[in-house]
Design a protein around this motif. Structure first.
Motif, PDB file in Angstrom:
ATOM      1  N   LEU A  38       0.822  -1.214   0.000  1.00 39.85           N
ATOM      2  CA  LEU A  38       0.000   0.000   0.000  1.00 39.85           C
ATOM      3  C   LEU A  38       0.854   1.261   0.000  1.00 39.85           C
ATOM      4  CD1 LEU A  38      -2.744   1.429   0.200  1.00 39.85           C
ATOM      5  CD2 LEU A  38      -2.619   1.140   2.686  1.00 39.85           C
ATOM      6  N   ARG A  39       1.801   1.326   0.924  1.00 42.60           N
ATOM      7  CA  ARG A  39       2.618   2.540   1.067  1.00 42.60           C
ATOM      8  C   ARG A  39       3.775   2.588   0.072  1.00 42.60           C
ATOM      9  NH1 ARG A  39       2.893   2.506   7.718  1.00 42.60           N
ATOM     10  NH2 ARG A  39       0.699   3.065   8.066  1.00 42.60           N
ATOM     11  N   GLY A  40       4.107   1.430  -0.458  1.00 41.07           N
ATOM     12  CA  GLY A  40       5.205   1.370  -1.420  1.00 41.07           C
ATOM     13  C   GLY A  40       4.726   1.451  -2.851  1.00 41.07           C
ATOM     14  N   GLU A  41       4.384   0.300  -3.408  1.00 41.59           N
ATOM     15  CA  GLU A  41       4.022   0.237  -4.820  1.00 41.59           C
ATOM     16  C   GLU A  41       2.804   1.079  -5.188  1.00 41.59           C
ATOM     17  OE1 GLU A  41       4.192  -3.822  -6.613  1.00 41.59           O
ATOM     18  OE2 GLU A  41       4.717  -4.388  -4.560  1.00 41.59           O
ATOM     19  N   VAL A  42       1.758   1.002  -4.359  1.00 43.17           N
ATOM     20  CA  VAL A  42       0.515   1.712  -4.699  1.00 43.17           C
ATOM     21  C   VAL A  42       0.707   3.216  -4.625  1.00 43.17           C
ATOM     22  CG1 VAL A  42      -1.894   2.108  -4.049  1.00 43.17           C
ATOM     23  CG2 VAL A  42      -0.966  -0.211  -4.030  1.00 43.17           C
ATOM     24  N   MET A  43       1.210   3.717  -3.500  1.00 43.78           N
ATOM     25  CA  MET A  43       1.345   5.160  -3.335  1.00 43.78           C
ATOM     26  C   MET A  43       2.434   5.759  -4.221  1.00 43.78           C
ATOM     27  SD  MET A  43      -0.971   6.382  -1.496  1.00 43.78           S
ATOM     28  CE  MET A  43      -2.263   5.805  -0.389  1.00 43.78           C
ATOM     29  N   SER A  44       3.474   4.987  -4.490  1.00 49.06           N
ATOM     30  CA  SER A  44       4.566   5.533  -5.301  1.00 49.06           C
ATOM     31  C   SER A  44       4.221   5.576  -6.785  1.00 49.06           C
ATOM     32  CB  SER A  44       5.842   4.722  -5.101  1.00 49.06           C
ATOM     33  OG  SER A  44       5.683   3.400  -5.574  1.00 49.06           O
ATOM     34  N   SER A  45       3.157   4.882  -7.179  1.00 53.97           N
ATOM     35  CA  SER A  45       2.788   4.855  -8.591  1.00 53.97           C
ATOM     36  C   SER A  45       1.560   5.698  -8.887  1.00 53.97           C
ATOM     37  CB  SER A  45       2.529   3.410  -9.039  1.00 53.97           C
ATOM     38  OG  SER A  45       1.383   2.900  -8.389  1.00 53.97           O
ATOM     39  N   LEU A  46       1.185   6.563  -7.951  1.00 57.76           N
ATOM     40  CA  LEU A  46      -0.020   7.365  -8.144  1.00 57.76           C
ATOM     41  C   LEU A  46       0.100   8.264  -9.362  1.00 57.76           C
ATOM     42  CD1 LEU A  46      -0.850   8.439  -4.483  1.00 57.76           C
ATOM     43  CD2 LEU A  46      -2.069   6.789  -5.895  1.00 57.76           C
ATOM     44  N   ALA A  47      -0.951   8.277 -10.138  1.00 55.61           N
ATOM     45  CA  ALA A  47      -1.044   9.159 -11.298  1.00 55.61           C
ATOM     46  C   ALA A  47      -2.519   9.483 -11.487  1.00 55.61           C
ATOM     47  CB  ALA A  47      -0.473   8.490 -12.540  1.00 55.61           C
ATOM     48  N   ALA A  48      -2.810  10.427 -12.332  1.00 56.39           N
ATOM     49  CA  ALA A  48      -4.190  10.866 -12.515  1.00 56.39           C
ATOM     50  C   ALA A  48      -5.093   9.697 -12.899  1.00 56.39           C
ATOM     51  CB  ALA A  48      -4.250  11.961 -13.572  1.00 56.39           C
ATOM     52  N   ASN A  49      -5.990   9.361 -11.975  1.00 55.61           N
ATOM     53  CA  ASN A  49      -7.014   8.339 -12.218  1.00 55.61           C
ATOM     54  C   ASN A  49      -6.474   7.026 -12.765  1.00 55.61           C
ATOM     55  OD1 ASN A  49      -9.319   9.893 -11.366  1.00 55.61           O
ATOM     56  ND2 ASN A  49      -8.992  11.137 -13.183  1.00 55.61           N
ATOM     57  N   LYS A  50      -5.360   6.595 -12.226  1.00 57.41           N
ATOM     58  CA  LYS A  50      -4.778   5.311 -12.626  1.00 57.41           C
ATOM     59  C   LYS A  50      -5.219   4.234 -11.639  1.00 57.41           C
ATOM     60  CE  LYS A  50      -0.353   3.019 -13.462  1.00 57.41           C
ATOM     61  NZ  LYS A  50       1.127   3.195 -13.446  1.00 57.41           N
ATOM     62  N   PRO A  51      -5.924   3.215 -12.097  1.00 55.21           N
ATOM     63  CA  PRO A  51      -6.399   2.163 -11.192  1.00 55.21           C
ATOM     64  C   PRO A  51      -5.255   1.496 -10.447  1.00 55.21           C
ATOM     65  CG  PRO A  51      -7.442   1.956 -13.345  1.00 55.21           C
ATOM     66  CD  PRO A  51      -6.318   2.960 -13.494  1.00 55.21           C
ATOM     67  N   SER A  52      -5.524   1.119  -9.209  1.00 60.06           N
ATOM     68  CA  SER A  52      -4.485   0.462  -8.416  1.00 60.06           C
ATOM     69  C   SER A  52      -4.604  -1.053  -8.455  1.00 60.06           C
ATOM     70  CB  SER A  52      -4.553   0.933  -6.958  1.00 60.06           C
ATOM     71  OG  SER A  52      -5.711   0.412  -6.317  1.00 60.06           O
ATOM     72  N   PHE A  53      -5.731  -1.585  -8.931  1.00 55.06           N
ATOM     73  CA  PHE A  53      -5.911  -3.039  -8.856  1.00 55.06           C
ATOM     74  C   PHE A  53      -4.833  -3.827  -9.595  1.00 55.06           C
ATOM     75  CE2 PHE A  53      -7.796  -7.161 -10.024  1.00 55.06           C
ATOM     76  CZ  PHE A  53      -7.955  -7.656  -8.737  1.00 55.06           C
ATOM     77  N   PRO A  54      -4.342  -3.371 -10.752  1.00 54.89           N
ATOM     78  CA  PRO A  54      -3.267  -4.133 -11.405  1.00 54.89           C
ATOM     79  C   PRO A  54      -2.041  -4.319 -10.517  1.00 54.89           C
ATOM     80  CG  PRO A  54      -4.226  -2.591 -12.950  1.00 54.89           C
ATOM     81  CD  PRO A  54      -4.817  -2.263 -11.602  1.00 54.89           C
TER      82      PRO A  54
END
Length: 200
Positions: A38-54
């Motif tokens: 959550l704090r690593g891969e998900v938060m570090s890859s945030l971009a405009a409306n990019k789904p996190s499920f992948p």
């Protein structure tokens, strides 16, 4: 007098239990393992409306959770049992009345940001909800605060920031923003009164 109030979301306006507790108890996934994603891969890859499920999908397979995105997030949000902290919404309303502007600044991935918007209509009292998945900036970056100030054309000394995370408050303070760490509602009222704000 402040011209803009920035409020944290989870841990201040909303509260619930940790989904990681459920994962650990029911599926043997440690808190550390879940939070590292959550704090690593998900938060570090945030971009405009990019789904996190992948990002979650391969980890779910490793954890033995063979479910799709809709089912996964439905499970997550139901297990958290998130609800409004009514007393803190009242504080936010009083602050907005005195400052004129109030926004929410929150680190949230796309799917949860959409769920929050749909599930808590009371948040419409705020002038804008800034989610990191939409702005691309988390509260760990100066850019998150600078964007809000730029949008409303205010200077740091005109801004009040409330968050239960001390690190975020310290970052805001380094920019010249007045930050208050939220611990309890009564403590927050006392701190805000000490700043000359009317909490009656």
């Amino acid at each position: 007098m402040f011209k803009l109030v920035i409020c944290d979301l989870d841990g201040f306006l909303l509260e619930g239990v940790y989904f990681s507790d459920y994962l650990e108890k029911e599926h043997g996934v440690s808190h550390a393992e879940f939070l590292s994603v959550l704090r690593g891969e998900v938060m570090s890859s945030l971009a405009a409306n990019k789904p996190s499920f992948p990002i979650w999908e391969p980890h779910l397979a490793t954890w033995g959770l063979k479910i799709g995105g809709d089912e996964f997030f439905k499970l997550w949000f139901e297990k958290e049992g998130t609800k409004e902290v009514v007393a803190n919404f009242e504080i936010a309303k009083k602050l907005k009345t005195q400052a004129g502007l109030a926004v929410v600044l929150s680190d949230n991935f796309m799917e949860r940001a959409a769920w929050v918007r749909q599930s808590f209509p009371s948040l419409q009292m705020f002038d804008k909800l800034y989610f990191s998945s939409e702005t691309g900036f988390t509260k760990a970056t100066e850019e998150a605060f600078k964007k809000v100030m730029q949008d409303y054309n205010v200077q740091p000394q005109d801004v009040l920031f409330i968050d239960d995370d001390k690190t975020s408050v310290e970052l805001a303070a380094a920019l010249g923003i007045k930050g208050v760490v939220y611990k309890t509602t009564e403590q927050l009222k006392a701190d805000l009164t000490g700043l000359g704000l009317n909490m009656q």
